[in-house]
Design a protein around this motif. Sequence first.
Motif, PDB file in Angstrom:
ATOM      1  N   TYR A   1       0.828  -1.208   0.000  1.00 23.84           N
ATOM      2  CA  TYR A   1       0.000   0.000   0.000  1.00 23.84           C
ATOM      3  C   TYR A   1       0.858   1.253   0.000  1.00 23.84           C
ATOM      4  O   TYR A   1       0.644   2.181  -0.791  1.00 23.84           O
ATOM      5  CB  TYR A   1      -0.933   0.006   1.215  1.00 23.84           C
TER       6      TYR A   1
ATOM      7  N   SER B   1      -6.824   1.196  -6.973  1.00 24.84           N
ATOM      8  CA  SER B   1      -7.057   0.154  -5.975  1.00 24.84           C
ATOM      9  C   SER B   1      -6.938  -1.245  -6.584  1.00 24.84           C
ATOM     10  O   SER B   1      -6.470  -2.177  -5.918  1.00 24.84           O
ATOM     11  CB  SER B   1      -8.445   0.335  -5.350  1.00 24.84           C
TER      12      SER B   1
ATOM     13  N   LEU C   1      -3.326  -2.384  -6.627  1.00 25.34           N
ATOM     14  CA  LEU C   1      -2.863  -2.795  -5.295  1.00 25.34           C
ATOM     15  C   LEU C   1      -3.386  -4.178  -4.941  1.00 25.34           C
ATOM     16  O   LEU C   1      -2.624  -5.032  -4.461  1.00 25.34           O
ATOM     17  CB  LEU C   1      -3.316  -1.770  -4.257  1.00 25.34           C
TER      18      LEU C   1
END
Length: 246
Positions: A80, A99, A102
Motif C-alpha cells: 500500500y 485500488s 494494489l
Amino acid sequence: MHREEIFQTLGLLRKSLLQMAAVVVLLGVIVYPFSRTLLRYLHTSLQEDLVAFAIPEAFLTLLKLTLYTSLLFSVPVIFYYVWRSFSPLFQSKGLKSSSSVLLTAIFLFYLGASFCYFVTLPFGIRFLLGYQSAHIKPMISVGKYVSFCAGFIFAFGLIFELPLVLALLSYLNVIHASFLTRNRRYAILLIAILSAILTPTPDFFNMTLMGGPLYVLFEVGVLFVKVIERKRAAGKISLSQSEAAK
C-alpha cells in the motif's frame, strides 16, 4: 517521466519507511508467541530432525521466523505504501483504477508464496534429501532451514508479480507488446536461467515447477500490455476525432 517526478516518488517512499517498519514490529510482537507453532508447520515439509549448532541458535531462529512471518503478513501494508508513492506517476499516464493494481499485487504475491510452500518447496526438499545414504546423514541447522524456506517463499511471491510489472511498465511506455513478442525466445532463456538459480534443486522437474508458471505469467503480462496499448490507441483515436469535429 521526468527526473523531478522520480525524486518526488522516492521522497514519498522514504517518508513511508517508518510506518512500514512500525507495522512489521507490531505484527512481530503479536506473532512471536506463536513462533514455535509456526516452526512446526514449516517443519512438515522436512522428514529429518532439525539441530542447533550453537546455544542461542534456537532462540535466534524463533526471532528470525517471527521477522519473516511478520514481513509476510505486512505485505498488504508495505505494498500500500509503495503503491501510494508510485501511483501518481501512473495516474499521470492515464491509469485510473489505483485500488485494483494494489489488490492484484497483493493477490499475485500470496499466490506465488502459496505455490512455493505447497508445491515447489516440498518437492525440492524431498529431492535434496534423496542424496542421503547409510554413510551420509543430514544434520540440518534450524536457522539455515528457516532462512532457506523463507528465501524461496519470498522469491516466488515477488516473481509472480511479473505480469503486473509488465503492465505498469507499459503505462510508462517503457516496453511494448511488439518488443516482448519479438524477443520471446530471449525471455524463455532468461526464465530458464532464473529458474535454475532460484529453485532449490538443479533438476529439470523442479526447474519446470518454477519456469512453467513464470512463462505463463510472462504470456499473461504480454496480454495485459496488448490490452493497455489498444485502450491507449482507442483513446488517441477518439481524441483526434473530437478535435477534428471542433
